[in-house]
Write a protein that holds these residues in place. Structure first.
Motif, PDB file in Angstrom:
ATOM      1  N   VAL A 101     -35.632 -36.243 -20.644  1.00 41.72           N
ATOM      2  CA  VAL A 101     -34.617 -36.008 -21.672  1.00 41.72           C
ATOM      3  C   VAL A 101     -33.342 -35.450 -21.032  1.00 41.72           C
ATOM      4  CG1 VAL A 101     -34.031 -34.654 -23.718  1.00 41.72           C
ATOM      5  CG2 VAL A 101     -36.289 -35.726 -23.535  1.00 41.72           C
ATOM      6  N   LEU A 123     -29.643 -37.008 -21.395  1.00 39.30           N
ATOM      7  CA  LEU A 123     -28.519 -36.264 -21.958  1.00 39.30           C
ATOM      8  C   LEU A 123     -27.370 -36.140 -20.971  1.00 39.30           C
ATOM      9  CD1 LEU A 123     -30.362 -33.414 -23.888  1.00 39.30           C
ATOM     10  CD2 LEU A 123     -29.284 -35.467 -24.837  1.00 39.30           C
ATOM     11  N   ARG A 124     -27.683 -35.883 -19.710  1.00 39.73           N
ATOM     12  CA  ARG A 124     -26.622 -35.771 -18.704  1.00 39.73           C
ATOM     13  C   ARG A 124     -25.856 -37.080 -18.581  1.00 39.73           C
ATOM     14  NH1 ARG A 124     -28.775 -32.247 -13.492  1.00 39.73           N
ATOM     15  NH2 ARG A 124     -29.421 -30.365 -14.641  1.00 39.73           N
ATOM     16  N   ALA A 130     -25.220 -38.995 -20.933  1.00 37.72           N
ATOM     17  CA  ALA A 130     -24.338 -39.045 -22.099  1.00 37.72           C
ATOM     18  C   ALA A 130     -23.247 -37.982 -22.051  1.00 37.72           C
ATOM     19  CB  ALA A 130     -25.163 -38.891 -23.372  1.00 37.72           C
ATOM     20  N   VAL A 158     -23.814 -34.649 -21.754  1.00 39.95           N
ATOM     21  CA  VAL A 158     -24.267 -33.403 -22.367  1.00 39.95           C
ATOM     22  C   VAL A 158     -24.970 -32.560 -21.304  1.00 39.95           C
ATOM     23  CG1 VAL A 158     -25.737 -32.369 -24.143  1.00 39.95           C
ATOM     24  CG2 VAL A 158     -24.572 -34.555 -24.585  1.00 39.95           C
ATOM     25  N   ALA A 187     -27.540 -30.319 -19.596  1.00 45.19           N
ATOM     26  CA  ALA A 187     -28.954 -30.157 -19.913  1.00 45.19           C
ATOM     27  C   ALA A 187     -29.715 -29.689 -18.676  1.00 45.19           C
ATOM     28  CB  ALA A 187     -29.540 -31.475 -20.420  1.00 45.19           C
ATOM     29  N   LEU A 194     -34.714 -26.845 -21.458  1.00 41.85           N
ATOM     30  CA  LEU A 194     -35.210 -27.760 -22.491  1.00 41.85           C
ATOM     31  C   LEU A 194     -36.708 -27.569 -22.706  1.00 41.85           C
ATOM     32  CD1 LEU A 194     -33.389 -31.160 -21.767  1.00 41.85           C
ATOM     33  CD2 LEU A 194     -32.648 -29.230 -23.166  1.00 41.85           C
ATOM     34  N   LEU A 218     -35.674 -32.477 -31.246  1.00 42.60           N
ATOM     35  CA  LEU A 218     -34.587 -33.419 -31.524  1.00 42.60           C
ATOM     36  C   LEU A 218     -33.965 -33.132 -32.887  1.00 42.60           C
ATOM     37  CD1 LEU A 218     -36.209 -36.729 -30.236  1.00 42.60           C
ATOM     38  CD2 LEU A 218     -34.266 -35.539 -29.209  1.00 42.60           C
ATOM     39  N   ARG A 254     -31.852 -29.993 -32.780  1.00 44.27           N
ATOM     40  CA  ARG A 254     -30.603 -30.193 -32.044  1.00 44.27           C
ATOM     41  C   ARG A 254     -29.672 -31.196 -32.727  1.00 44.27           C
ATOM     42  NH1 ARG A 254     -30.610 -28.492 -26.427  1.00 44.27           N
ATOM     43  NH2 ARG A 254     -28.670 -29.673 -26.293  1.00 44.27           N
ATOM     44  N   LEU A 285     -30.153 -34.412 -32.907  1.00 49.23           N
ATOM     45  CA  LEU A 285     -30.130 -35.639 -32.106  1.00 49.23           C
ATOM     46  C   LEU A 285     -30.949 -36.718 -32.802  1.00 49.23           C
ATOM     47  CD1 LEU A 285     -30.643 -34.049 -28.589  1.00 49.23           C
ATOM     48  CD2 LEU A 285     -28.518 -34.964 -29.528  1.00 49.23           C
ATOM     49  N   ILE A 337     -31.927 -41.989 -27.453  1.00 50.03           N
ATOM     50  CA  ILE A 337     -31.417 -40.818 -28.171  1.00 50.03           C
ATOM     51  C   ILE A 337     -29.910 -40.967 -28.277  1.00 50.03           C
ATOM     52  CG2 ILE A 337     -31.110 -38.319 -28.142  1.00 50.03           C
ATOM     53  CD1 ILE A 337     -33.739 -38.072 -26.677  1.00 50.03           C
ATOM     54  N   PRO A 368     -26.670 -39.127 -28.903  1.00 50.10           N
ATOM     55  CA  PRO A 368     -26.132 -37.757 -28.991  1.00 50.10           C
ATOM     56  C   PRO A 368     -25.146 -37.604 -30.156  1.00 50.10           C
ATOM     57  CG  PRO A 368     -26.020 -38.601 -26.746  1.00 50.10           C
ATOM     58  CD  PRO A 368     -26.358 -39.757 -27.623  1.00 50.10           C
TER      59      PRO A 368
END
Length: 204
Positions: A83, A87-88, A90, A92, A94, A99, A118, A121, A123, A202, A204
């Motif tokens: 995850v 996220l990174r 995207a 974000v 993390a 996490l 999720l 957050r 998401l 996912i 964001p």
């Protein structure tokens, strides 16, 4: 790997020549194994040659690999690490350890814990079938995919980050090692669908 590197660098003819050499080697090994066993059925079908596939795809092949930063997990943190990579990518921030704590991980992270996290957050998970067409659509949209494979008595989460129609494979990052490996389209469902989980993007 050399053929793949040549192909990715645009040196298509050299890649095809290299693939022809691999095809000849594989064919010779298969024939030798068949002769030794005496039973062709035990070996299944001969491997499909790679060079013809590359030659037919050379003019207009489809494929894409997302620039996802690989991470190596700590013990039991495959979900949090996968995850975090997603996220990174995207944009974000993390941290896998953070996490893992937020998800309530102890001996890993269960599906319900990930779903709860999720939701907390804000998401949005998008469940996709374990199929090459779904991988293409997600990767073309810039979305890496969480994918779970059965591993001993529990699941192991990895991240699908690319596909290549010329090679007929998807590119997967295993957080156990932080390195990519490749799964043939025909092995995609046997590798991941047997865990009972869909592929998950996912947003964001």
């Amino acid at each position: 790997l050399r053929v793949r590197a040549l192909w990715g660098a645009g040196r298509r003819e050299e890649a095809i020549v290299g693939a022809q050499a691999l095809d000849q080697d594989y064919a010779a090994r298969w024939e030798a194994a068949r002769a030794e066993s005496g039973e062709a059925d035990e070996l299944g079908e001969a491997p499909e040659p790679l060079a013809p596939r590359l030659r037919s795809a050379a003019a207009d092949e489809a494929g894409r690999s997302l620039a996802v930063q690989p991470l190596v997990q700590n013990k039991n943190m495959c979900v949090a690490t996968s995850v975090a990579m997603l996220l990174r990518h995207a944009g974000v921030a993390a941290d896998p350890a953070e996490l893992y704590r937020e998800m309530g991980g102890s001996v890993g992270v269960a599906n319900w814990q990930l779903d709860r996290w999720l939701e907390q957050r804000g998401l949005e998970p998008l469940d996709l079938p374990v199929e090459a067409s779904a991988v293409r659509a997600a990767i073309d949209a810039g979305l890496p995919l969480l994918a779970t494979r059965s591993h001993m008595l529990q699941g192991h989460m990895e991240l699908i980050v690319g596909y290549d129609d010329a090679f007929g494979e998807v590119e997967v990052v295993d957080p156990s090692f932080g390195l990519p490996y490749y799964v043939a389209y025909e092995h995609l469902a046997p590798s991941f669908a047997n865990a009972g989980d869909p592929l998950v993007a996912i947003v964001p």
